[in-house]
Design an enzyme around this catalytic site. Structure first.
Site, short mmCIF file in Angstrom:
data_model
loop_
_atom_site.label_atom_id
_atom_site.label_comp_id
_atom_site.label_asym_id
_atom_site.label_seq_id
_atom_site.Cartn_x
_atom_site.Cartn_y
_atom_site.Cartn_z
N LYS A 14 0.84 -1.20 0.00
CA LYS A 14 0.00 0.00 0.00
C LYS A 14 0.87 1.25 0.00
CE LYS A 14 -0.61 0.17 5.03
NZ LYS A 14 0.15 1.42 5.20
N LYS A 46 0.95 0.34 10.16
CA LYS A 46 1.96 0.87 9.24
C LYS A 46 1.59 2.29 8.84
CE LYS A 46 4.17 -3.10 9.04
NZ LYS A 46 3.48 -3.77 10.16
N ASP A 47 2.61 3.09 8.53
CA ASP A 47 2.44 4.51 8.28
C ASP A 47 1.69 4.79 6.97
OD1 ASP A 47 3.83 4.94 10.58
OD2 ASP A 47 5.67 5.64 9.61
N ARG A 48 1.16 6.00 6.88
CA ARG A 48 0.47 6.46 5.68
C ARG A 48 1.47 6.93 4.62
NH1 ARG A 48 -2.95 9.52 7.86
NH2 ARG A 48 -4.86 8.33 7.49
#
Length: 353
Positions: free
Chosen positions: A58, A87-89
């Site tokens: 992603k 998890k980070d953007r």
């Protein structure tokens, strides 16, 4: 030292193991691809069962965004979608998610979801649980690097040899470090949604732990064993009391040097903490007394007490200069550890957004 201003946690106020804040500067996350994370989850899929496991890549989405997108695509409620870690953007990340998907139904077509590519799919009998992964592989690209190259390489070698203080990163405290306001609102009796309650409890526990790490860094004992230490085994939540061993014997020091054991700090909550004593206990009690409202709030919310290693080992750390102003780092970290806690020890990063 004041670690919070109002209800905002100030990450720059936490002490640095190598003394003052670094004088090296760089830009991080100029694009999501500059922050690549690959979840290390080696659970063997059974090939059958009521849960569809998907390994996704992603970009521009955090894990909750991905869960919501998969929920819309499949019609499965978000609570029936499991994941191991957040998890980070602003990153390109690979991770596993599980979707409650009855075995009688065909495998869905999950293409065409913005920001998500499905890399693998398979059946399993169980939902993926939080913390089930082994860790995460990171590849980070620092751009517009300013600083002495020899000094940077020396600092990186020192980090690989000694590790870094295991601070919770800024992400744990929300935008602008303000999730602590949620904590105080919750402890004052405000009703919060399930997600916001989780953020509130996490922020309070993380601040308390960071405050103890900060105190140990300032006295130079974050990576050593002190009297009464609760010693944590690497890669586990198992602890033993230094009071029950031969104090500071050679075998313990050798295990500490090879990252087999670490000093630990409190994850505040209800329950016994009799594994710690002596000077280590006195230090923790003095720090936590400054935040007695948060400690009491966590106990009232029935959060169980625990321990976390004060030191984060990074023996896999490797680096390469692509040019004079671009540095690429690669390393592996266990679940719950923050890449930003590695970075802060040698570089001040400027992040997009």
């Amino acid at each position: 030292m004041t670690l919070i201003h109002g209800d905002a946690v100030d990450m720059s106020a936490f002490a640095y193991a190598r003394g003052a804040a670094p004088d090296v500067r760089a830009r991080l996350r100029s694009s999501p691809a500059d922050f690549f994370v690959d979840e290390d989850c080696d659970i063997a899929l059974s090939g059958s069962g009521e849960h569809l496991w998907c390994r996704i890549e992603k970009s521009g989405l955090n894990t909750q965004d991905a869960v919501q997108a998969l929920s819309r695509a499949t019609g499965v409620h978000p609570r029936q979608i499991g994941f191991a870690g957040m998890k980070d953007r602003v990153a390109v990340t690979r991770q596993w998610l599980s979707i409650a998907w009855p075995i009688a139904r065909d495998l869905p077509e999950l293409g065409g979801i913005d920001g998500i590519q499905v890399l693998e799919m398979g059946r399993h009998g169980r939902k993926l649980k939080r913390g089930a992964h082994r860790g995460n592989h990171f590849v980070l690209r620092l751009r517009e690097l300013e600083g002495d190259r020899d000094r940077i390489e020396a600092d990186l070698a020192d980090i690989r040899a000694r590790g870094v203080p295991n601070y919770f990163g800024a992400q744990r405290f929300g935008h602008g470090g303000r999730n602590l306001g949620l904590s105080r609102a919750l402890f004052a009796g405000k009703r919060l949604s399930r997600n916001r309650r989780g953020f509130a409890l996490s922020a309070a526990r993380s601040l308390l732990f960071n405050a103890v790490v900060d105190a140990r860094v300032r006295e130079g004992s974050w990576n050593t064993l002190i009297d009464g230490e609760a010693v944590m085994l690497d890669g586990s939540h198992s602890v033993f009391s230094l009071a029950d061993t031969d104090q500071h014997d050679d075998a313990l020091e050798q295990r500490l040097a090879r990252f087999d054991i670490h000093p630990s700090g409190p994850m505040a909550g209800r329950g016994s903490n009799d594994v710690i004593s002596g000077r280590a206990q006195a230090l923790e009690q003095a720090v936590l007394a400054e935040y007695a409202d948060l400690v009491a709030g966590l106990e009232r919310c029935d959060v169980d007490a625990g321990r976390r290693a004060l030191r984060l080992a990074v023996p896999s750390l490797d680096w390469q200069f692509e040019d004079d102003a671009t540095l690429v780092l690669s390393f592996w970290l266990p679940p719950g550890a923050f890449a930003t806690s590695v970075l802060r020890e040698f570089v001040e990063t400027i992040e997009e957004g």
